[in-house]
Design a protein around this motif. Structure first.
Motif, PDB file in Angstrom:
ATOM      1  N   UNK A  44       0.816  -1.208   0.000  1.00 58.39           N
ATOM      2  CA  UNK A  44       0.000   0.000   0.000  1.00 58.39           C
ATOM      3  C   UNK A  44       0.847   1.252   0.000  1.00 58.39           C
ATOM      4  N   UNK A  45       2.078   1.153  -0.494  1.00 60.60           N
ATOM      5  CA  UNK A  45       2.955   2.329  -0.528  1.00 60.60           C
ATOM      6  C   UNK A  45       3.688   2.564   0.778  1.00 60.60           C
ATOM      7  N   UNK A  46       3.733   1.526   1.628  1.00 58.92           N
ATOM      8  CA  UNK A  46       4.513   1.650   2.864  1.00 58.92           C
ATOM      9  C   UNK A  46       5.956   1.973   2.513  1.00 58.92           C
ATOM     10  N   UNK A  47       6.542   2.914   3.236  1.00 56.34           N
ATOM     11  CA  UNK A  47       7.943   3.249   2.982  1.00 56.34           C
ATOM     12  C   UNK A  47       8.830   2.333   3.786  1.00 56.34           C
ATOM     13  N   UNK A  48       9.886   1.841   3.177  1.00 56.54           N
ATOM     14  CA  UNK A  48      10.808   0.990   3.904  1.00 56.54           C
ATOM     15  C   UNK A  48      11.543   1.832   4.936  1.00 56.54           C
ATOM     16  N   UNK A  49      11.674   1.343   6.168  1.00 59.18           N
ATOM     17  CA  UNK A  49      12.400   2.111   7.179  1.00 59.18           C
ATOM     18  C   UNK A  49      13.837   2.391   6.727  1.00 59.18           C
ATOM     19  N   UNK A  50      14.428   3.424   7.298  1.00 59.42           N
ATOM     20  CA  UNK A  50      15.815   3.759   6.966  1.00 59.42           C
ATOM     21  C   UNK A  50      16.718   2.977   7.907  1.00 59.42           C
ATOM     22  N   UNK A  51      17.728   2.298   7.334  1.00 57.46           N
ATOM     23  CA  UNK A  51      18.648   1.501   8.139  1.00 57.46           C
ATOM     24  C   UNK A  51      20.049   2.104   8.112  1.00 57.46           C
ATOM     25  N   UNK A  52      20.879   1.648   9.002  1.00 62.01           N
ATOM     26  CA  UNK A  52      22.293   1.995   8.950  1.00 62.01           C
ATOM     27  C   UNK A  52      22.665   3.155   9.858  1.00 62.01           C
ATOM     28  N   UNK A  53      23.849   3.694   9.632  1.00 63.42           N
ATOM     29  CA  UNK A  53      24.398   4.765  10.464  1.00 63.42           C
ATOM     30  C   UNK A  53      23.435   5.955  10.492  1.00 63.42           C
ATOM     31  N   UNK A  54      23.152   6.467  11.675  1.00 62.11           N
ATOM     32  CA  UNK A  54      22.120   7.494  11.839  1.00 62.11           C
ATOM     33  C   UNK A  54      22.687   8.609  12.718  1.00 62.11           C
ATOM     34  N   UNK A  55      23.566   9.437  12.148  1.00 62.58           N
ATOM     35  CA  UNK A  55      24.328  10.400  12.979  1.00 62.58           C
ATOM     36  C   UNK A  55      23.497  11.581  13.491  1.00 62.58           C
ATOM     37  N   UNK A  56      22.362  11.874  12.843  1.00 67.84           N
ATOM     38  CA  UNK A  56      21.615  13.075  13.245  1.00 67.84           C
ATOM     39  C   UNK A  56      20.422  12.705  14.123  1.00 67.84           C
ATOM     40  N   UNK A  57      20.516  12.951  15.434  1.00 71.07           N
ATOM     41  CA  UNK A  57      19.423  12.592  16.336  1.00 71.07           C
ATOM     42  C   UNK A  57      18.216  13.493  16.125  1.00 71.07           C
ATOM     43  N   UNK A  58      17.045  13.021  16.496  1.00 69.29           N
ATOM     44  CA  UNK A  58      15.818  13.816  16.369  1.00 69.29           C
ATOM     45  C   UNK A  58      15.822  14.935  17.410  1.00 69.29           C
ATOM     46  N   UNK A  59      16.171  14.590  18.632  1.00 67.71           N
ATOM     47  CA  UNK A  59      16.270  15.594  19.704  1.00 67.71           C
ATOM     48  C   UNK A  59      17.731  16.029  19.826  1.00 67.71           C
ATOM     49  N   UNK A  60      17.861  17.230  20.350  1.00 65.08           N
ATOM     50  CA  UNK A  60      19.227  17.684  20.621  1.00 65.08           C
ATOM     51  C   UNK A  60      19.728  16.944  21.858  1.00 65.08           C
ATOM     52  N   UNK A  61      20.893  16.384  21.767  1.00 68.64           N
ATOM     53  CA  UNK A  61      21.428  15.638  22.915  1.00 68.64           C
ATOM     54  C   UNK A  61      22.247  16.607  23.777  1.00 68.64           C
ATOM     55  N   UNK A  62      21.804  16.774  25.017  1.00 72.48           N
ATOM     56  CA  UNK A  62      22.488  17.722  25.899  1.00 72.48           C
ATOM     57  C   UNK A  62      23.905  17.244  26.214  1.00 72.48           C
TER      58      UNK A  62
END
Ligand code: ZN
Length: 242
Positions: free
Chosen positions: A220-238
């Motif tokens: 149904x057009x589901x997007x495949x999740x993104x895998x692998x190295x993920x250097x940019x966090x969603x929240x700012x890490x204090x």
């Protein structure tokens, strides 16, 4: 929805008994069943170049049906790998009857997929054991087929995510006949009945399950999740004070 029906199409060429039941081939019969408004249904067979499963065809496929029996070994590995990759990306796959021994199903399952079988013109009763499941929408408590081939447990597959129908055979065996799996981003249905010499795919209730399977498994057009190295966090890490 875009459906591709893959059929080995070998029994049809060799056995007049099969041609009598399915004059347009099993793929032709399934195409007629699944053809409805808003749905594009194409067929592909073993003897076509790339077995009819080119990249272009698979680009245009939300759900692939698979019927094979006597020529599983002739399906080329790179085509199997191609279909496997598409399933992980989200294409639906509906494996029918003796497709349990297809290379693609065995690769997705990782087990022998073996079972017991017998051709004795016996009655099969497929009991609905998950009545709220979309795969059995429009089906009563059971479907009865007067004559079918027997497939019996143990069916050597990994535990299905869902067992939707359980078959009883006149000779006493039982079999998990309508099962679902998720692999990667894709949905897989295994549906047991459909031996080539019986008119199973002309049965209205069996046809209903096939239509339900197409709708349930289709990408149904589901997007495949993104895998692998993920250097940019969603929240700012204090920053941590060390
Ligand atoms: Zn069979």
């Amino acid at each position: 929805m875009k459906i591709t029906i893959w059929n080995e199409n070998r029994h049809e060429k060799k056995n007049p008994e099969v041609t009598k039941v399915y004059p347009e081939g099993i793929h032709g019969a399934l195409q007629e069943v699944l053809q409805q408004e808003g749905t594009e249904v194409r067929t592909a067979t073993l003897d076509e170049p790339e077995h009819g499963l080119s990249e272009e065809v698979l680009d245009q496929t939300d759900v692939l049906f698979w019927w094979g029996h006597i020529a599983h070994e002739e399906v080329e590995e790179h085509i199997v790998d191609r279909v496997h990759e598409r399933v992980l990306e989200g294409m639906g796959l509906v494996v029918l009857h003796s497709g349990h021994f297809s290379k693609i199903f065995k690769k997705l399952m990782g087990t022998s997929c073996d079972l017991k079988w017998r051709e004795a013109d016996e009655t099969e009763r497929l009991w609905v054991i998950d009545p709220s499941h979309p795969l059995v929408h429009g089906i009563g408590e059971y479907i009865e087929l007067e004559r079918e081939e027997m497939y019996g447990e143990h069916f050597d597959v990994p535990a299905p995510d869902e067992v939707v129908m359980l078959s009883w055979f006149e000779g006493g065996e039982v079999f998990r006949s309508l099962n679902t799996y998720h692999r990667g981003n894709g949905k897989i249905v295994y549906f047991r009945p459909g031996h080539e010499t019986y008119a199973t795919y002309h049965n209205n209730e069996i046809q209903q399950v096939l239509k339900n399977a197409a709708a349930w498994a289709a990408d149904g057009g589901r997007k495949r999740p993104v895998y692998g190295h993920h250097p940019d966090p969603i929240e700012k890490i204090a920053p941590r004070n060390s």
